[in-house]
Design an enzyme around this catalytic site. Structure first.
Site, mmCIF file in Angstrom:
data_model
loop_
_atom_site.group_PDB
_atom_site.id
_atom_site.type_symbol
_atom_site.label_atom_id
_atom_site.label_comp_id
_atom_site.label_asym_id
_atom_site.label_seq_id
_atom_site.Cartn_x
_atom_site.Cartn_y
_atom_site.Cartn_z
ATOM 1 N N HIS A 140 7.544 -45.831 3.395
ATOM 2 C CA HIS A 140 7.723 -44.368 2.980
ATOM 3 C C HIS A 140 6.814 -43.938 1.778
ATOM 4 C CE1 HIS A 140 10.611 -41.191 1.035
ATOM 5 N NE2 HIS A 140 11.357 -41.908 1.688
ATOM 6 N N GLU A 199 7.609 -42.105 -0.319
ATOM 7 C CA GLU A 199 7.420 -41.977 -2.086
ATOM 8 C C GLU A 199 6.677 -43.064 -2.652
ATOM 9 O OE1 GLU A 199 12.017 -41.026 -1.701
ATOM 10 O OE2 GLU A 199 11.547 -39.376 -1.312
ATOM 11 N N ASN A 252 18.808 -43.202 3.435
ATOM 12 C CA ASN A 252 17.722 -43.762 2.712
ATOM 13 C C ASN A 252 18.643 -43.390 1.548
ATOM 14 O OD1 ASN A 252 16.613 -44.905 1.204
ATOM 15 N ND2 ASN A 252 14.408 -43.410 1.492
ATOM 16 N N TRP A 253 19.563 -44.041 0.389
ATOM 17 C CA TRP A 253 20.276 -43.737 -1.095
ATOM 18 C C TRP A 253 19.155 -43.922 -1.480
ATOM 19 C CZ3 TRP A 253 25.470 -47.079 -1.774
ATOM 20 C CH2 TRP A 253 26.012 -47.053 0.096
ATOM 21 N N LYS A 254 17.566 -44.621 -1.709
ATOM 22 C CA LYS A 254 16.788 -44.306 -2.849
ATOM 23 C C LYS A 254 17.131 -44.865 -4.006
ATOM 24 C CE LYS A 254 14.339 -40.293 -0.291
ATOM 25 N NZ LYS A 254 13.965 -39.378 -0.493
ATOM 26 N N SER A 269 14.892 -33.564 4.479
ATOM 27 C CA SER A 269 16.055 -32.597 4.888
ATOM 28 C C SER A 269 16.695 -32.064 6.266
ATOM 29 C CB SER A 269 15.315 -31.552 4.157
ATOM 30 O OG SER A 269 14.331 -31.899 3.010
ATOM 31 N N GLY A 309 13.433 -33.602 0.709
ATOM 32 C CA GLY A 309 13.708 -33.620 -0.969
ATOM 33 C C GLY A 309 13.308 -32.043 -0.851
ATOM 34 N N GLU A 343 8.779 -38.567 8.246
ATOM 35 C CA GLU A 343 8.775 -37.643 7.936
ATOM 36 C C GLU A 343 7.676 -36.817 7.023
ATOM 37 O OE1 GLU A 343 12.191 -40.074 5.851
ATOM 38 O OE2 GLU A 343 10.646 -40.347 4.777
ATOM 39 N N GLY A 392 18.827 -37.322 0.592
ATOM 40 C CA GLY A 392 20.285 -36.886 0.317
ATOM 41 C C GLY A 392 21.037 -36.389 1.078
HETATM 42 P P1 PGA Z 1 15.335 -35.871 2.303
HETATM 43 O O1 PGA Z 1 14.875 -38.126 2.321
HETATM 44 O O2 PGA Z 1 16.630 -36.330 3.280
HETATM 45 O O3 PGA Z 1 16.330 -36.035 1.268
HETATM 46 O O4 PGA Z 1 14.594 -34.834 2.676
HETATM 47 C C1 PGA Z 1 14.460 -38.211 3.624
HETATM 48 C C2 PGA Z 1 13.831 -39.195 3.269
HETATM 49 O O5 PGA Z 1 13.190 -39.362 2.110
HETATM 50 O O6 PGA Z 1 14.098 -40.250 3.984
#
Ligand code: PGA
Length: 252
Positions: A96, A98, A9-11, A214, A174, A168, A236
């Protein structure tokens, strides 16, 4: 047997030019796992079309990071599922944390979005997970139960068989804090039990549940070694070729 599925997931990262540079390296770096592991990446909307072309004849699938629940209409700033299908997406990440945290998305909204994704001929990666306060308050399984049931309500076993879920924990996204493999396995097993209640044991046994939060090269093997962890949703670390490739190769 559930085939391990690693998605990046490149966000909100990478311009088109940067995306193409990353994909060029990534193609070679993950090509050797072709049969054993399914791989997908989710670049930002603006890069999807160019990345789809750059992924032709590779073993990497394309995912979007969200979509609207209507097929078209007066929804300024939104992107519809058929548009994502047209540019080459096979998957859409939905719910997600976020999106939930910063854009007010709800289980009900995710439920509707799943319908749009399926109708457009793609598959959802449905994200669930508790916050730190919820975990510390002993509410993890309660929260995850509500999210899974709310998101999947009304979908049949035939549809659900190919869905992917992602657990998640919000406190691990993150932050560098990963759930221990035991903590993650406990929730994954619980999610599979919920899937069994809704769709029966046969389907529950086929649905892949990714872990996210993470995930890194040095913790991937242990997480992926757990019986109900069938892959990873990587944020990330998916932006660095060597790190993502190491995660893709982590499963024995
Ligand atoms: P992260 O993000 O690996 O940077 O913790 C995971 C995600 O939000 O899918």
């Amino acid at each position: 047997m559930r085939r391990c599925f690693i998605a990046g997931n490149w966000k909100m990262n990478k311009t088109v030019a940067e995306s193409l540079a990353l994909v060029r390296e990534l193609r070679g770096a993950v090509s050797m796992v072709r049969d054993r592991v399914e791989v997908a990446i989710a670049p930002p909307f603006t890069a999807l079309q160019a990345v789809a072309k750059a992924l032709e004849d590779s073993n990497i699938g394309l995912a979007a990071q969200n979509c609207h629940f209507e097929g078209s209409g007066a929804f300024t700033g939104e992107v519809a599922a058929p548009m994502l299908k047209e540019v080459g997406c096979s998957w859409v990440i939905l719910g997600h944390s976020e999106r939930r945290q910063y854009f007010g998305e709800t289980d009900e909204g995710v439920n509707k979005r799943i319908g749009a994704v399926v109708k457009a001929g793609m598959l959802p990666i449905v994200c669930v997970g508790e916050t730190l306060a919820e975990r510390e308050g002993g509410k993890t399984l309660e929260v995850v139960t509500r999210q899974v049931k709310g998101c999947l309500a009304g979908y049949s076993a035939v549809q659900g068989e190919k869905f992917v879920l992602a657990y998640e924990p919000v406190w691990a996204i993150g932050t560098g804090k990963t759930a221990t493999s035991r903590q993650a396995q406990e929730v994954h097993a619980h999610i599979r039990m919920l899937l069994k209640e809704q769709w029966g044991a046969g389907v529950a046994d086929q649905v892949r549940i990714q872990y996210g939060g993470s995930v890194k090269a040095d913790n991937a093997a242990e997480l992926l070694g757990m019986p109900d962890i069938d892959g990873a949703l990587v944020g990330g670390a998916s932006l660095k070729v060597a790190d993502f490739a190491a995660i893709v190769k982590a499963k024995g």
